[in-house]
Design an enzyme around this catalytic site. Structure first.
Site, PDB file in Angstrom:
ATOM      1  N   SER A   1      -8.199 -73.905 -73.673  1.00 32.55           N
ATOM      2  CA  SER A   1      -6.915 -73.917 -72.976  1.00 32.55           C
ATOM      3  C   SER A   1      -5.712 -73.800 -73.915  1.00 32.55           C
ATOM      4  CB  SER A   1      -6.795 -75.176 -72.109  1.00 32.55           C
ATOM      5  OG  SER A   1      -7.709 -75.124 -71.035  1.00 32.55           O
TER       6      SER A   1
ATOM      7  N   LYS B   1     -11.111 -85.084 -63.319  1.00 30.27           N
ATOM      8  CA  LYS B   1     -10.434 -84.401 -62.216  1.00 30.27           C
ATOM      9  C   LYS B   1     -10.211 -85.303 -61.007  1.00 30.27           C
ATOM     10  CE  LYS B   1     -11.712 -79.649 -63.444  1.00 30.27           C
ATOM     11  NZ  LYS B   1     -12.295 -78.376 -62.953  1.00 30.27           N
TER      12      LYS B   1
ATOM     13  N   ASN C   1      -7.123 -80.128 -61.119  1.00 34.66           N
ATOM     14  CA  ASN C   1      -7.252 -79.605 -62.474  1.00 34.66           C
ATOM     15  C   ASN C   1      -5.901 -79.291 -63.095  1.00 34.66           C
ATOM     16  OD1 ASN C   1      -6.672 -77.298 -60.940  1.00 34.66           O
ATOM     17  ND2 ASN C   1      -7.933 -75.960 -62.207  1.00 34.66           N
TER      18      ASN C   1
ATOM     19  N   ASP D   1      -9.001 -74.005 -59.058  1.00 37.47           N
ATOM     20  CA  ASP D   1     -10.315 -73.474 -59.415  1.00 37.47           C
ATOM     21  C   ASP D   1     -10.844 -72.455 -58.406  1.00 37.47           C
ATOM     22  OD1 ASP D   1     -10.675 -74.775 -61.841  1.00 37.47           O
ATOM     23  OD2 ASP D   1     -11.566 -76.551 -60.925  1.00 37.47           O
TER      24      ASP D   1
ATOM     25  N   GLY E   1     -24.886 -77.298 -55.965  1.00 39.70           N
ATOM     26  CA  GLY E   1     -24.041 -78.434 -56.295  1.00 39.70           C
ATOM     27  C   GLY E   1     -23.086 -78.759 -55.163  1.00 39.70           C
ATOM     28  N   ALA E   2     -22.677 -80.022 -55.105  1.00 36.09           N
ATOM     29  CA  ALA E   2     -21.730 -80.438 -54.065  1.00 36.09           C
ATOM     30  C   ALA E   2     -20.742 -81.465 -54.609  1.00 36.09           C
ATOM     31  CB  ALA E   2     -22.483 -81.010 -52.863  1.00 36.09           C
TER      32      ALA E   2
ATOM     33  N   GLY F   1     -17.410 -82.311 -57.463  1.00 34.17           N
ATOM     34  CA  GLY F   1     -16.020 -81.885 -57.498  1.00 34.17           C
ATOM     35  C   GLY F   1     -15.847 -80.406 -57.728  1.00 34.17           C
ATOM     36  N   ALA F   2     -16.656 -79.813 -58.622  1.00 32.41           N
ATOM     37  CA  ALA F   2     -16.534 -78.378 -58.894  1.00 32.41           C
ATOM     38  C   ALA F   2     -16.886 -77.563 -57.662  1.00 32.41           C
ATOM     39  CB  ALA F   2     -17.433 -77.993 -60.063  1.00 32.41           C
TER      40      ALA F   2
ATOM     41  N   TYR G   1     -18.737 -71.916 -68.987  1.00 32.31           N
ATOM     42  CA  TYR G   1     -18.670 -70.736 -69.854  1.00 32.31           C
ATOM     43  C   TYR G   1     -19.255 -71.100 -71.214  1.00 32.31           C
ATOM     44  CZ  TYR G   1     -14.517 -73.069 -71.777  1.00 32.31           C
ATOM     45  OH  TYR G   1     -13.659 -73.974 -72.346  1.00 32.31           O
TER      46      TYR G   1
ATOM     47  N   GLY H   1     -18.083 -68.451 -66.400  1.00 28.50           N
ATOM     48  CA  GLY H   1     -16.791 -68.809 -65.825  1.00 28.50           C
ATOM     49  C   GLY H   1     -15.608 -68.596 -66.740  1.00 28.50           C
TER      50      GLY H   1
END
Length: 278
Positions: A19, A69, A90, A106, A131-132, A134-135, A222, A244
């Site tokens: 970042s 997050k 985020n 996101d 997946g379930a 936060g992302a 990533y 990603g």
């Protein structure tokens, strides 16, 4: 001479974060002087560290990554619809009187990376979301709104998958299945890995039958964290396999625009990072 504007990314660990490099590249496009730091904060110290950054150090905005997050969302005074849907944030932005606004960019970033950078038309796709947490919650609505025909959510904890499907509220198009059933649920055009397996250095064992003949497979992580899933995608015969990195650049651009009121060009920054092999 005026001091550069103060921005940061919070995470734990955070030394690997791209970042700071991304935001400095964006700032150079507009001749903006800013300082963008990576701040490592433990979960116990996160709230205090954020408060100090914004209230004492003149912070204007911050990105937030794992594992903070949910805490960022909780700490904010105002929250966007996307953040509220996900229950996570985020991006934090400084408002007047010491207040903070929470955003989650996101989902929009993922869809933009898939549709604009990789030229995928998601309309009519049968999508599988692994997946379930936060992302996954951050991207599920955006995938649905981008036009996927059906969205199947599979998570090791079925209750979390059911809760996400119920929140979306489209039972005819959003379904949940058990992780143990993955070998028997058919194939998909789009498979999104939103699990934390790669980030935690764990392997993800998936049946090859999940990948349809024209499947696009996408890992929200990533670099090294995405290697295992992308290797599976190639072995399964998927037509496309992406990590990603583009999503990371796009969500950074969304944050930059929130803070500076100007939209940076993401293509050159993505290409530079991609060539570096990050």
């Amino acid at each position: 001479m005026s001091q550069p504007l103060q921005f940061a990314v919070f995470g734990h660990p955070i030394a690997h974060s791209l970042s700071p490099q991304i935001h400095q590249a964006f700032a150079r496009q507009f001749g903006i002087a800013l300082e963008y730091r990576a701040i490592d904060a433990t979960p116990e110290a996160f709230a205090e560290t954020v408060q100090r950054f914004f209230q004492e150090e003149g912070g204007r905005g911050a990105n937030v990554t794992l594992p903070h997050k949910s805490a960022a969302f909780a700490q904010a005074d105002e929250r966007t619809q996307a953040a509220t849907r996900a229950g996570t944030a985020n991006v934090l932005t400084s408002l007047a009187n010491g207040r903070l606004s929470a955003h989650n960019t996101d989902g929009a970033a993922l869809v933009r990376d898939l549709t604009e950078r990789h030229d995928l038309d998601l309309r009519g796709h049968d999508a599988l979301l692994l997946g379930a947490g936060g992302a996954a919650r951050a991207v599920a609505w955006s995938l649905f709104e981008a036009g996927v025909q059906n969205l199947t959510i599979v998570n090791r904890s079925p209750a979390a998958a059911d809760a996400l499907a119920d929140a979306i509220g489209e039972p005819a198009r959003v379904h949940t299945r058990y992780w143990e059933d993955l070998a028997n649920i058919g194939s998909f055009d789009l498979i999104v890995n939103a699990t934390s397996a790669g980030t935690l250095g764990k392997s993800l064992t998936l049946p090859f039958s999940l990948a349809g003949s024209r499947a696009a497979c996408y890992d929200l992580g990533y670099g090294k964290s995405a290697f295992g899933f992308l290797a599976w995608a190639h072995a399964a015969g998927a037509r496309y396999a992406y990590d990603g990195l583009g999503m990371l650049v796009e969500q950074a651009a969304d944050a930059f625009e929130l803070w500076h009121g100007q939209r940076p060009a993401t293509g050159p920054v993505y290409q530079s990072l991609h060539v570096q092999g990050t």
